[in-house]
Design an enzyme around this catalytic site. Structure first.
Site, PDB file in Angstrom:
ATOM      1  N   SER A   1      13.024  24.243 -53.353  1.00 55.48           N
ATOM      2  CA  SER A   1      14.017  24.819 -52.438  1.00 55.48           C
ATOM      3  C   SER A   1      15.282  25.356 -53.094  1.00 55.48           C
ATOM      4  O   SER A   1      16.079  26.021 -52.433  1.00 55.48           O
ATOM      5  CB  SER A   1      14.392  23.796 -51.362  1.00 55.48           C
ATOM      6  OG  SER A   1      13.360  23.701 -50.407  1.00 55.48           O
TER       7      SER A   1
ATOM      8  N   LYS B   1      24.879  24.140 -49.251  1.00 52.63           N
ATOM      9  CA  LYS B   1      23.821  24.027 -48.235  1.00 52.63           C
ATOM     10  C   LYS B   1      24.278  23.020 -47.184  1.00 52.63           C
ATOM     11  O   LYS B   1      24.869  21.977 -47.542  1.00 52.63           O
ATOM     12  CB  LYS B   1      22.566  23.531 -48.963  1.00 52.63           C
ATOM     13  CG  LYS B   1      21.294  23.450 -48.161  1.00 52.63           C
ATOM     14  CD  LYS B   1      20.144  23.036 -49.087  1.00 52.63           C
ATOM     15  CE  LYS B   1      18.803  23.080 -48.380  1.00 52.63           C
ATOM     16  NZ  LYS B   1      17.673  22.804 -49.314  1.00 52.63           N
TER      17      LYS B   1
ATOM     18  N   SER C   1      14.265  26.140 -49.080  1.00 50.06           N
ATOM     19  CA  SER C   1      15.099  25.984 -47.912  1.00 50.06           C
ATOM     20  C   SER C   1      16.584  26.227 -48.184  1.00 50.06           C
ATOM     21  O   SER C   1      17.362  26.299 -47.233  1.00 50.06           O
ATOM     22  CB  SER C   1      14.912  24.574 -47.342  1.00 50.06           C
ATOM     23  OG  SER C   1      15.352  23.592 -48.261  1.00 50.06           O
TER      24      SER C   1
END
Lengths: 73, 470
Positions: B182, B82, B158
């Site tokens: 997330s 990420k 996310s």
């Protein structure tokens, strides 16, 4: 053992007007100017937060309850 | 197996093949780069592909093997992170426009260093919701990350790119972060496995923060063995993360095969069954039946814990970004900006009450775990919604989509419990993945992983195959 609250928690104002008043009053105290394009979104977010706050404020607590910053998972 | 097949077989299978010299790390890296070239434009998963670094790292792994040296337990496994993880030479954008003007990172995040030391090969950085304040996978600056099972659908967020990269078979392993769900939400919507460890277990050093009180980091992968392999390689104290626990290593891979026999397993009811789609509840019930979990727990304080997480997240997030909100508010993603601005204005008494509420739920769950080893709960109420959707219908009630995708994940991260997200088949109507959470007491990641492995062994849990796309 949780002590009974001395006074019942009053209902939180979650109206558009109340959230707008909170926004306009609090923003200068953290140095924020709310852009015009963001006002309605911020008000809606504050209304949502007030709904969540009503839940946590209604929960009975004792003065000796430690909050989670000393939390050990 | 071919390198492309190994990418889908997973990290453990890849590492075993590389270590046995059935395939080179370089061939695995090239296969991953081919997959990225093939699908990234369509799915919008990678924001940076670190080709020279990957080729050099793969060559180094092959060199160690050639020299008779141990290349590490993740030898030649392509992975990605990420884009809130520091990667040397890249600005850590954290999904934002503002951060990409920052100086490039001078060193890697600690977990990237540890995966590299284990022989894994970093392929790049992944799309995410801005500043991690997101459950959808949409991003105003970089575009929506698209679900590999149906590119018109959300990935969840996310850690959107982390879920999509693993589901698409671009890499068998990715790192994400989880503040309110997330890792688990994109794992569920993309049909992969995800591990949110206990709060304080894996060091966050070298990641861009969101909510210090709630931020966790962890892996997403194609099976529980891959989660365990990566988790074991990344575990260990790091003093630079103030909340990282100084505990002895507790490897999970050696105990993965012990199964669920003898464990007391319960199913979350009440709040956790309200609003969930029938296919999600059916998956939960299949898992419960397979595991012999006949006890239902109501967990009545779960909505309180969610409310606490909501307030702490808004307040800490708003405070974290206060300077940027003052100076450059219109450069934020419109989907996060107003919430961050509002969060900076919350009365302190609300947030303090939220911290006490969080403690209440923590104490209640500690009591539950005195008689229960593991709890099963749905991960997300529905399969992946269409990109752009703003509302959900939960049992006939129209609710805002963004906060509602985290209804079932937020209570557990609010108190730092370890959770494995397990993909458990598909929704009949849409063919999209559905999944469940496997939750245990603090520091018992091993139990979550063992139960996940049992569901795999029973033939229930697996990454659903992708349909052919035009």
């Amino acid at each position: 053992m949780h002590a009974p609250p001395a006074l019942p928690m009053p209902q939180l104002p979650t109206t558009h007007e109340a959230a707008e008043a909170l926004m306009d009053a609090a923003a200068p105290f953290v140095g924020l100017t709310i852009p015009a394009a963001c006002r309605e979104g911020v008000i809606a977010s504050l209304q949502a937060a007030a709904g969540m706050a009503a839940l946590v404020l209604a929960e009975p607590t004792d003065p000796t309850d430690e909050p989670a910053p000393v939390f050990r998972p | 197996m071919t390198p492309a097949e190994l990418l889908r077989a997973g990290a453990a299978a890849t590492a075993a093949a590389v270590r046995a010299r059935h395939v080179t790390a370089l061939a695995m890296t090239e296969a991953a780069m081919d997959a990225i070239r093939r699908d990234n434009e369509r799915l919008n998963v990678f924001t940076d592909v670190t080709v020279p670094r990957a080729l050099a790292a793969a060559s180094a792994v092959d060199g160690r093997l050639h020299a008779g040296l141990d290349p590490g337990p993740l030898a030649g496994v392509p992975y990605a992170v990420k884009n809130l993880f520091d990667v040397t030479g890249l600005a850590t954008r954290a999904g934002s426009k503002i951060n990409r003007a920052n100086k490039p990172a001078g060193t890697d995040a600690v977990l990237v260093q540890r995966l590299d030391q284990a022989g894994a090969v970093l392929l790049g950085a992944l799309n995410m919701g801005e500043y991690a304040y997101d459950f959808t996978g949409e991003n105003f600056h970089d575009g929506a990350c698209r679900n590999p099972h149906d590119s018109t659908r959300m990935t969840g967020g996310s850690s959107s790119g982390s879920g999509a990269a693993v589901a698409a078979g671009m890499v068998p392993l990715a790192l994400g972060s989880d503040t309110n769900g997330s890792i688990r939400v994109p794992a569920a919507l993309c049909g992969v496995f995800g591990l949110k460890p206990t709060y304080g277990r894996l060091p966050r050093t070298g990641t861009f923060p969101f909510v210090h009180a709630l931020d966790h980091v962890g892996p997403l992968a194609r099976c529980t063995a891959d989660l365990a392999l990566a988790y074991d390689a990344m575990s260990g104290f790091d003093a630079a993360d103030a909340v990282c626990a100084d505990r002895v290593a507790e490897p999970t891979l050696p105990v993965l095969g012990r199964g669920a026999t003898g464990l007391s397993i319960a199913v979350a009811g009440g709040y956790f069954r309200e609003g969930a789609a029938p296919s999600v509840l059916a998956a939960l019930d299949r898992a419960a039946a397979a595991l012999g979990a006949s006890t239902t727990l109501d967990l009545p304080l779960a909505p309180l814990a969610r409310a606490a997480a909501f307030l702490i997240t808004a307040s800490e997030g708003g405070a974290l970004h206060l300077e940027r909100l003052r100076a450059r508010p219109m450069e934020f993603d419109p989907a996060t900006r107003d919430r961050f601005l509002a969060g900076a204005l919350l009365p302190a008494a609300w947030v303090n009450a939220a911290q006490k509420a969080r403690r209440r739920f923590h104490d209640a769950m500690a009591a539950v775990f005195r008689r229960t080893d593991v709890i099963l709960a749905p991960t997300v109420p529905v399969p992946a919604p269409p990109i752009g959707a703003e509302w959900l219908d939960l049992n006939g009630e129209r609710v805002k989509l963004r906060p509602s995708l985290g209804l079932y994940t937020q209570p557990f991260s609010a108190i730092g419990l370890p959770v494995v997200a397990v993909p458990l088949g598909t929704d009949d109507a849409t063919g999209l993945p559905v999944g469940i959470q496997v939750i245990a007491a603090p520091w018992r990641e091993d139990l979550c992983l063992r139960v996940g492995a049992s569901l795999e062994a029973a033939g229930l849990a697996a990454c659903p195959p992708l349909k052919a796309h035009p």
